[in-house]
Design an enzyme around this catalytic site. Sequence first.
Site, short mmCIF file in Angstrom:
data_model
loop_
_atom_site.label_atom_id
_atom_site.label_comp_id
_atom_site.label_asym_id
_atom_site.label_seq_id
_atom_site.Cartn_x
_atom_site.Cartn_y
_atom_site.Cartn_z
N TYR A 54 -0.82 -0.67 10.77
CA TYR A 54 -1.10 -1.12 9.42
C TYR A 54 0.01 -0.69 8.46
CZ TYR A 54 -3.52 -1.56 4.94
OH TYR A 54 -3.86 -1.89 3.64
N SER A 80 0.84 -1.19 0.00
CA SER A 80 0.00 0.00 0.00
C SER A 80 0.88 1.24 0.00
CB SER A 80 -0.89 -0.01 1.25
OG SER A 80 -1.46 1.26 1.49
#
Length: 223
Positions: free
Chosen positions: A217, A204
């Site tokens: 995350y 990501s």
Amino acid sequence: MTTPEKKDDAPAIPVQDSQLAHDDPRTRHPKLHITKQRQPEPGLDVKTDPVPDIGLDSYRGMGRLTGRKALITGGDSGIGAAVAIAYAREGADVAIAYLPQEQPDADRVLAAIEAAGRTAVALPGDLMDADYRAALVDEAAKRLGGLDILVNNAGKQFISDDLTDLTDEQVHETFQINIMSMFTLSRAALKHMGPGSTIVNTTSVQAYNPNPRLLDYAATKGA
């Protein structure tokens, strides 16, 4: 409007709506004004407004994965669902792993795989469950008749407004799903895979430009 010729019984997609269109992809789709929405975690794609585009009406395959066997974690929604549909329309048989609570999302992906004329395998379970995680790859290979592709896509993401809100339990859970399962499944997949096989791990922009509210995350995406 012209429609491309059907190939291998794949659904015909209007050219201007597909990846084959000769236009500007930046302006191909309408601008969306999405209202704020909230669901209890993990949430369902089918309950969002609008429902996210996972390629159901826009992706046309060309047989580039004919004969392949793929396992995709988090294959019920988002990136995982789009990958599952694209792989099926490219000719692969596909198994998707997903949380049992996300069955409504999984059902439309499984239906799309079957509509492409491919084998669809449902493998509901929780990657936090060590027994499920340990058996997942072997079960997928058994039901698909082999395994050429593993996509480690499942991810867990919590928002913490402040570092003091980020508990050890949350960090542990995020790393178990996003990192430990990647190692476990990749290791298990190797015995099924021959030359030309592939393992794909979804990362990501959070790895490079982390949001302060997504520190755990972002750390897993960097890893």
